[in-house]
Enzyme design. Structure first.
Site, PDB file in Angstrom:
ATOM      1  N   ASP A  90      -5.471  19.116  23.511  1.00 49.99           N
ATOM      2  CA  ASP A  90      -4.586  20.705  23.860  1.00 49.99           C
ATOM      3  C   ASP A  90      -6.432  20.934  24.803  1.00 49.99           C
ATOM      4  OD1 ASP A  90      -5.359  20.686  21.486  1.00 49.99           O
ATOM      5  OD2 ASP A  90      -5.810  23.172  21.239  1.00 49.99           O
ATOM      6  N   GLU A 147      -4.861  21.924  18.226  1.00 51.33           N
ATOM      7  CA  GLU A 147      -6.013  21.670  17.803  1.00 51.33           C
ATOM      8  C   GLU A 147      -6.942  22.755  17.808  1.00 51.33           C
ATOM      9  OE1 GLU A 147      -9.909  22.266  16.143  1.00 51.33           O
ATOM     10  OE2 GLU A 147      -9.626  21.968  18.389  1.00 51.33           O
TER      11      GLU A 147
END
Length: 407
Positions: A90, A147
Site C-alpha cells: 500500500d 500496512e
C-alpha cells in the site's frame, strides 16, 4: 561497484540482475499508481499477472481483503518445511513533490515508503525461485495490503493466512535510506516499537474570553496536560528502557471566535514502546496524569488509549540466520547484526506474534542522491539499484533455510 561485489557472493543475485530492467519497470508502474490500504486492486492485479509469468505453482487472492499469496514448491519437498516471505503493497495519503517521470498519477496518493519496491523485490524472488527451485520445501510469498495504519497483516492472519499456509518461519525487509546500498541491518530482538494512539477529550465550561473567571478553560487544561505527560517517560520509565509520548494535535474552539473560550478541547498523539510492561505503565500513567491535572483545574478528561501495532520483535535464532544469509550475500563487513531499533512501527509485528521470524533493513541511500530522502517525505523515491539485492536476499533465505539434501 555494488553489482560486481555482490555477484562474487551470490548466484541468485547474478541471475536476478539479468532481469533488473523488468523489475524496475514494474516498480515504477506501481509507483505511478499508488493505492491506499485495502484498495490495492490495481497493485494486486499487477502482482498476479507478474506471478503468472514467473511460473509459480499457486496464486491465492483476496486474503485479508486485497492480499495475494503465491506458493512455490522446491525441487523436493521431503523435509516438509515451509517458509514465508512478506512484502507490503500500500501507499500513503500524501502529495508527491518529486519530478521523476514515474511520479504518482493520483493526486493526494504516493508511494512514500517504498512498498512499491518491496513488492517488486518479492516478485523478483518469485521469478528466480520458480525458475531454479534449488530448495527442499515450500516458499510462501505474501503480498500484504494495508500496512500503513490499516493492520493488513492482522487482517490476513484473521482471514486464515497461517492455517492455509502453515509456515514455520516468516521474514520481511524494509528499505532504509539511512544505510548505503549493499548493506543490511538486523537485530535479534526489538526492531520497531509498538505504536499506540491516545485521544484526550477535555471538558470544561465555555464562556467569554474577557471573563475567564466565569469559565473552566479547557485550553489551559490542555496546555498543562501537554507539559505534564512529558514527565511520564522521564520520571516513570526506567532509564534503560525506551519510550516516547508525543501529543501531535490539539483542537479547541473556532479560530474566528477570538474572544470565546470553548467548552471542550481534544488532544491526539502517539505512544511508542518496546515491552508490554512499559506499554502497560504508560497507559496507566496517562490516565492518572490527565485525569489528575484536569480535576485539579476544575475540568474533566476522558482518555482513550488504543493499541494499534505491537512491537516488532525478531526471534533470536531467525534473526541470526537472516544475518548469516545477508553476510553470505554482501560480505561480513556490510551487515550490522546489532542495528539500533527504531521508534517507528510496522504491522509485520502481528506476524511475528504468531510465527518465529525476522525483519531486516536493506540499505538504499546514497549520500545526497538517489534513495537518500527519508521515508514518508513528499520527495522520497525507492532506489531501483537495490531491487536485485533485495530479491536475492529473499531467495537466499529460502535456499539456505530449506537446503536441498546432498545428492
Amino acid at each position: 561497484m555494488l553489482t560486481s561485489r555482490i555477484k562474487a557472493h551470490g548466484r541468485a543475485f547474478a541471475h536476478i540482475a539479468a532481469y533488473h530492467p523488468e523489475l524496475t519497470a514494474l516498480r515504477r508502474e506501481l509507483h505511478a499508481h499508488p493505492e491506499l490500504g485495502f484498495e490495492e486492486h490495481f497493485t494486486a492485479r499487477r502482482v498476479v499477472e507478474s506471478l503468472k509469468v514467473c511460473g509459480v505453482d499457486e496464486i491465492h487472492t483476496g486474503i485479508g481483503k486485497t492480499g495475494v499469496v503465491a506458493v512455490i514448491h522446491g525441487r523436493t519437498r521431503g523435509s516438509g518445511r515451509m517458509m514465508g516471505l512478506r512484502a507490503d503493497m500500500d501507499a500513503l495519503p500524501m502529495h508527491e513533490e518529486s519530478d521523476v517521470a514515474w511520479r504518482s498519477a493520483r493526486p493526494g496518493l504516493m508511494h512514500g515508503c517504498g512498498h512499491d519496491g518491496h513488492t517488486a523485490m518479492l516478485v523478483g524472488a518469485a521469478r528466480y525461485l520458480a525458475a531454479t527451485r534449488q530448495f527442499d520445501g515450500t516458499a510462501v510469498l505474501i503480498f500484504q495490503p494495508g500496512e500503513e495504519g490499516f493492520a493488513g497483516a492482522k487482517a490476513m492472519i484473521e482471514d486464515g493466512l497461517f492455517e492455509r499456509f502453515p509456515v514455520q518461519s516468516v521474514y520481511a525487509m524494509h528499505n532504509w535510506p539511512q544505510m548505503p546500498p549493499g548493506t543490511v541491518g538486523i537485530n535479534p530482538g526489538p526492531m520497531m516499537a509498538a505504536a499506540d494512539r491516545i485521544t484526550i477529550e477535555i471538558t470544561g465550561k465555555g464562556g467569554h474570553g474577557a471573563h475567564p473567571y466565569q469559565t473552566v478553560d479547557p485550553v489551559l487544561v490542555a496546555a498543562h496536560i501537554i507539559t505534564a505527560v512529558q514527565s511520564i517517560v522521564s520520571r516513570n520509565v526506567r532509564a534503560l528502557d525506551q519510550a516516547v509520548i508525543s501529543l501531535c494535535s490539539m483542537h479547541a474552539g473556532d479560530p474566528g471566535a477570538f474572544s470565546v473560550l470553548p467548552g471542550k478541547a481534544t488532544l491526539v498523539g502517539t505512544v511508542r514502546s518496546f515491552s508490554a510492561e512499559v506499554q502497560d505503565l504508560l497507559e496507566k500513567r496517562l490516565h492518572e496524569v490527565c485525569n489528575g491535572v484536569a480535576m485539579g483545574l476544575g475540568a474533566s478528561a476522558h482518555v482513550r488509549y488504543e493499541r494499534v501495532y505491537p512491537a516488532t520483535l525478531n526471534t533470536v535464532d531467525e534473526a541470526r540466520f537472516a544475518a548469516a544469509v545477508a553476510r553470505h550475500l554482501v560480505g561480513h563487513e556490510h551487515v550490522n547484526d546489532a542495528l539500533e531499533p527504531s521508534m517507528g512501527a510496522e504491522d509485520f509485528a502481528f506476524m511475528l506474534q504468531v510465527k518465529p521470524g525476522a525483519y531486516l533493513r536493506l540499505g538504499q541511500g546514497t549520500e545526497h542522491g538517489v534513495g537518500s530522502c527519508y521515508l514518508h517525505n513528499s520527495r522520497y523515491d525507492f532506489n531501483d539499484d537495490v531491487l536485485p539485492l533485495g530479491a536475492a536476499l529473499h531467495a537466499g533465505l529460502v535456499e539456505q533455510g530449506m537446503p536441498l539434501s546432498p545428492a
